[in-house]
Design an enzyme around this catalytic site. Structure first.
Site, PDB file in Angstrom:
ATOM      1  N   HIS A   1      -1.008   1.191 -10.125  1.00 58.96           N
ATOM      2  CA  HIS A   1      -1.834   0.354  -9.254  1.00 58.96           C
ATOM      3  C   HIS A   1      -2.507  -0.769 -10.058  1.00 58.96           C
ATOM      4  O   HIS A   1      -3.723  -1.004  -9.960  1.00 58.96           O
ATOM      5  CB  HIS A   1      -2.890   1.192  -8.529  1.00 58.96           C
ATOM      6  CG  HIS A   1      -3.312   0.604  -7.206  1.00 58.96           C
ATOM      7  ND1 HIS A   1      -3.592   1.381  -6.100  1.00 58.96           N
ATOM      8  CD2 HIS A   1      -3.514  -0.682  -6.813  1.00 58.96           C
ATOM      9  CE1 HIS A   1      -3.951   0.599  -5.090  1.00 58.96           C
ATOM     10  NE2 HIS A   1      -3.913  -0.655  -5.500  1.00 58.96           N
TER      11      HIS A   1
ATOM     12  N   ASP B   1       4.005   0.285  -7.391  1.00 59.56           N
ATOM     13  CA  ASP B   1       2.674   0.159  -7.992  1.00 59.56           C
ATOM     14  C   ASP B   1       1.639   0.948  -7.200  1.00 59.56           C
ATOM     15  O   ASP B   1       0.528   1.157  -7.682  1.00 59.56           O
ATOM     16  CB  ASP B   1       2.268  -1.316  -8.053  1.00 59.56           C
ATOM     17  CG  ASP B   1       0.991  -1.541  -8.839  1.00 59.56           C
ATOM     18  OD1 ASP B   1       0.960  -1.155 -10.023  1.00 59.56           O
ATOM     19  OD2 ASP B   1       0.022  -2.097  -8.276  1.00 59.56           O
TER      20      ASP B   1
ATOM     21  N   GLU C   1      -2.691   8.931  -5.079  1.00 55.41           N
ATOM     22  CA  GLU C   1      -2.978   8.325  -6.377  1.00 55.41           C
ATOM     23  C   GLU C   1      -4.117   9.080  -7.048  1.00 55.41           C
ATOM     24  O   GLU C   1      -5.114   9.403  -6.401  1.00 55.41           O
ATOM     25  CB  GLU C   1      -3.346   6.847  -6.203  1.00 55.41           C
ATOM     26  CG  GLU C   1      -2.193   6.014  -5.675  1.00 55.41           C
ATOM     27  CD  GLU C   1      -2.520   4.527  -5.581  1.00 55.41           C
ATOM     28  OE1 GLU C   1      -3.618   4.117  -6.030  1.00 55.41           O
ATOM     29  OE2 GLU C   1      -1.682   3.770  -5.079  1.00 55.41           O
TER      30      GLU C   1
ATOM     31  N   ARG D   1       0.836  -1.191   0.000  1.00 55.22           N
ATOM     32  CA  ARG D   1       0.000   0.000   0.000  1.00 55.22           C
ATOM     33  C   ARG D   1       0.873   1.244   0.000  1.00 55.22           C
ATOM     34  O   ARG D   1       1.947   1.278   0.603  1.00 55.22           O
ATOM     35  CB  ARG D   1      -0.930   0.008   1.214  1.00 55.22           C
ATOM     36  CG  ARG D   1      -2.197  -0.830   1.009  1.00 55.22           C
ATOM     37  CD  ARG D   1      -3.055  -0.241  -0.106  1.00 55.22           C
ATOM     38  NE  ARG D   1      -4.240  -1.015  -0.417  1.00 55.22           N
ATOM     39  CZ  ARG D   1      -4.328  -1.898  -1.403  1.00 55.22           C
ATOM     40  NH1 ARG D   1      -3.259  -2.170  -2.138  1.00 55.22           N
ATOM     41  NH2 ARG D   1      -5.457  -2.515  -1.659  1.00 55.22           N
TER      42      ARG D   1
END
Length: 335
Positions: free
Chosen positions: A296, A272, A277, A248
């Protein structure tokens, strides 16, 4: 037995849930208002329960989330409520592990460098045109190309979080001959496979970081893991090592990561997930040639939707029959 679903699901998925729990009454609520009207009589809830919905739920015994991660789901009243909470973990391990090994192979074989050079039409080995394998030099000679690549059977991978995803990452890394160790909050609950050297408590994390060539974060976002990888922790890694985060975004402090990369205190990073975000277009991470950024997508796969429905249907059936549920969450710990 009444079960409320919100957000609403499509007709095919609803049909599968009804088939799994004959006799149960489902309310597939399209709006929050519909869910609020139905929830006082509900004993089960599938989806995202809110504080307002929970306050109106007079008979609720079970909540099933549609997601594996819970950082955007938990709130104090839900933690204190006597209902059982289950999540969707266990669906993504092999898929995400594939992406992790993609990152590892890119760094080990400099594929991220060559992808950029292809856009520039540069036919140039990493290390410059002099980086050629010279077999005439005899065995044991280290040349520029040797230094620019990583021989994975000689490399060490440390995994932070040895749940389903971490163990699948370890399984794939072992196929490449890597030596693997991990840390976990509950190492005593894990049946250590033979391909993992050791699994230790999280208080050994700093030792793991100093040992690893590749550090893979496969932990969930919890109150304990938020900002776990700050400047002090990143400093425990070696300048020749790589950080990979598919856990995360809140676990890694991006400003501190940028500072470490600028100071050459890390060899590179693959990310990722991010604190914010989408990652802003002006963020300095975009400009590092030794950073791989993916949006992601590590959990993307055609296999996941079917697994997700199968999990929901299984748990709905278990709940209807009064059997133990899968993926019960410790609400205080968020996983």
């Amino acid at each position: 037995m009444k079960i409320v679903i919100h957000p609403a699901i499509d007709a095919d998925r609803l049909h599968a849930l009804r088939a799994a729990a004959p006799g149960a009454e489902f309310t597939n609520a399209e709006t929050a208002e519909e869910a609020l009207a139905a929830v006082p009589e509900a004993v089960g809830f599938l989806g995202k329960v809110t504080p307002e919905l929970l306050a109106a739920a007079e008979r609720l015994r079970w909540v099933q989330t549609f997601t594996a991660s819970l950082e955007h789901y938990m709130f104090p009243a839900l933690i204190e409520h006597p209902c059982v909470l289950t999540n969707a973990r266990g669906l993504f391990g092999d898929v995400i592990a594939d992406q992790v090994m993609g990152y590892v192979l890119c760094f080990a074989r400099n594929l991220h460098v060559y992808a950029r050079r292809q856009l520039e039409r540069r036919y140039e080995p990493e290390g410059g045109s002099a980086a050629r394998v010279d077999f005439a030099s005899g065995p044991g000679v280290v040349n520029a190309m040797d230094r620019a690549t990583i021989f994975l059977p000689d490399a060490a991978m440390g995994i932070v979080g040895m749940g389903g995803i971490g163990l699948e990452v370890a399984r794939r890394a072992s196929a490449f001959g890597m030596t693997i160790r991990g840390v976990d909050r509950h190492p005593e609950r894990i049946d250590k496979p033979d391909f993992v050297d050791r699994i230790e408590p999280v208080d050994r994390l700093d030792d793991l970081l100093g040992w690893s060539d590749f550090v893979v974060i496969a932990a969930p976002h919890t109150p304990e893991t938020a900002r776990l990888f700050d400047a002090d922790r990143l400093a425990r890694m070696r300048p020749s090592s790589y950080l990979i985060n598919i856990g995360r975004g809140a676990i890694v402090v991006l400003d501190d990561l940028v500072a470490a990369l600028r100071a050459d205190r890390l060899a590179g990073a693959a990310l990722d997930v991010f604190e914010t975000e989408p990652l802003p277009a002006d963020h300095p991470l975009w400009d590092f040639p030794n950073v791989i950024i993916t949006p992601h997508t590590a959990g993307y796969s055609t296999a996941v939707a079917g697994r997700h429905l199968a999990l929901l249907a299984d748990n709905v059936g278990r709940f209807r029959r009064g059997e133990p549920l899968r993926n019960v969450v410790d609400k205080a710990l968020w996983f």
